[in-house]
Design an enzyme around this catalytic site. Structure first.
Site, mmCIF file in Angstrom:
data_model
loop_
_atom_site.group_PDB
_atom_site.id
_atom_site.type_symbol
_atom_site.label_atom_id
_atom_site.label_comp_id
_atom_site.label_asym_id
_atom_site.label_seq_id
_atom_site.Cartn_x
_atom_site.Cartn_y
_atom_site.Cartn_z
ATOM 1 C CG MET A 1 44.464 49.098 34.710
ATOM 2 S SD MET A 1 45.112 50.756 34.462
ATOM 3 C CE MET A 1 44.808 51.471 36.048
ATOM 4 C CG LEU B 1 44.628 40.647 39.414
ATOM 5 C CD1 LEU B 1 44.522 39.237 38.823
ATOM 6 C CD2 LEU B 1 43.791 41.631 38.599
ATOM 7 C CG HIS B 2 41.120 44.502 44.334
ATOM 8 N ND1 HIS B 2 39.838 44.320 43.848
ATOM 9 C CD2 HIS B 2 41.534 45.696 43.832
ATOM 10 C CE1 HIS B 2 39.480 45.352 43.119
ATOM 11 N NE2 HIS B 2 40.503 46.206 43.072
ATOM 12 C CG HIS C 1 40.763 43.003 39.887
ATOM 13 N ND1 HIS C 1 41.547 43.601 40.840
ATOM 14 C CD2 HIS C 1 40.611 43.919 38.904
ATOM 15 C CE1 HIS C 1 41.868 44.819 40.441
ATOM 16 N NE2 HIS C 1 41.304 45.045 39.282
ATOM 17 N N GLY D 1 33.229 45.753 36.103
ATOM 18 C CA GLY D 1 32.642 45.959 37.428
ATOM 19 C C GLY D 1 31.755 47.197 37.482
ATOM 20 C CD GLN D 2 26.746 49.306 38.830
ATOM 21 O OE1 GLN D 2 26.537 48.654 37.810
ATOM 22 N NE2 GLN D 2 26.198 50.485 39.065
ATOM 23 C CB VAL E 1 33.723 43.127 45.615
ATOM 24 C CG1 VAL E 1 34.221 42.440 46.881
ATOM 25 C CG2 VAL E 1 33.253 42.099 44.599
ATOM 26 C CB SER F 1 39.584 50.811 45.290
ATOM 27 O OG SER F 1 40.543 51.569 44.588
ATOM 28 N NE ARG G 1 44.152 54.956 42.056
ATOM 29 C CZ ARG G 1 45.245 55.204 41.372
ATOM 30 N NH1 ARG G 1 46.414 55.317 42.000
ATOM 31 N NH2 ARG G 1 45.215 55.333 40.069
#
Ligand code: AMP
Length: 280
Positions: free
Chosen positions: A30, A33-34, A37, A147-148, A176, A185, A187
């Site tokens: 979405m 990106l961090h 990602h 991602g897990q 991560v 996240s 968030r």
């Protein structure tokens, strides 16, 4: 790197890349990106096939009480990161390209998506599965990287691709974390410094549960009681769920079989909803 905004162009380019590259990998996101990602994209690149990163804030995955317009968007930085990582294509369509006026078809998974986040976000997974099916149909990747961190999404997509006979492999990259353990996240930026401190109790609680299992505890009740106790010490943390579940079905389990159980947590920290999990 090519940036594509239309479905028809994405189809054409995907089919060319697939035949040139002997396959195609997709990393659905979405945006904003961090590091989480970034690790997924790096894993996709390491697999050696051309990589498509989709960036789409999916309106269908937001409930009516959830802040869709407020979701962070950082398109320039996202494109720069993808370029730096050697991504072949970024697919970043507008909402009207994916859901044109009069759109009325949906894909839903009706078991794995029901517990955990499915309880508090009853329309979320239908939005996610609908978009996922569309991305698979448009791009036809042979591998998708997830991602897990969003382990229920992984389980739901695995069930969907099995049930609907999509010929695609789902690869999962580890969560991560920040140096102090907080799962990275989008968030996290919403947290005040006090909230961020209290949010650390989530990864601490997961670690404690994992340590208990490593030292022989098998009872889900004991693990959940301990986790709830740790989270309960923080008055800005309100638990939405803390549950030991089967990693395939997401159903609650009573006894932990090491390596075959997850502890999943979702909590409000102030006004921010966070999720995290650990393989026990
Ligand atoms: P999102 O942009 O939130 O839809 O996430 C896109 C993908 O990135 C999903 O497969 C997530 O599970 C994954 N992801 C998000 N955060 C992390 C993280 N901290 N570590 C690993 N993967 C992540």
């Amino acid at each position: 790197m090519e940036t594509i905004v239309t479905v028809s162009q994405m189809r054409t380019t995907a089919s060319r890349l697939r035949s040139e590259g002997g396959g195609l990998s997709l990393v659905p996101t979405m945006g904003a990106l961090h590091a989480g990602h970034e690790a997924l994209i790096a894993a996709a690149k390491a697999a050696g096939r051309p990589v498509v990163v989709s960036i789409f804030v999916n309106p269908l995955s937001f409930g009516t009480n959830e802040n869709l317009p407020g979701y962070p968007r950082t398109p320039e930085a996202d494109l720069a990161l993808c370029e730096r990582l050697g991504v072949e294509v970024v697919f970043a369509p507008a909402a009207a390209e994916i859901y044109p006026r009069g759109y009325s078809s949906y894909v839903s998974e009706e078991a794995v998506s029901r517990p955990l986040c499915g309880v508090s976000r009853p329309t979320h997974f239908r939005g996610v599965t609908t978009l996922f099916a569309k991305l698979l149909n448009i791009i036809r990747p042979d591998r998708v990287f997830m991602g897990q961190k969003d382990v229920q999404h992984v389980a739901v997509m695995r069930k969907l691709t099995t049930d609907l006979n999509y010929d695609v492999e789902i690869s999962v990259a580890p969560t991560v974390r920040e140096a102090d353990g907080l799962a990275v996240s989008v968030r996290n930026k919403e947290l005040s410094s006090t909230e961020r401190n209290e949010a650390l109790s989530i990864s601490r609680a997961l670690k404690q549960a994992k340590d208990m299992v490593d030292s022989g505890v098998r009872s889900s009740d004991r693990l959940v009681a301990e986790v709830t106790h740790i989270l309960g010490k923080h008055n800005r943390v309100r638990v939405i769920y803390a549950s030991t579940v089967d990693p395939v079905t997401m159903e609650a389990i009573r006894e932990v079989e090491p390596g075959r159980a997850l502890l999943c947590i979702a909590a409000w920290v102030g006004e921010t909803r966070l999720t995290d999990n650990v393989v026990l």
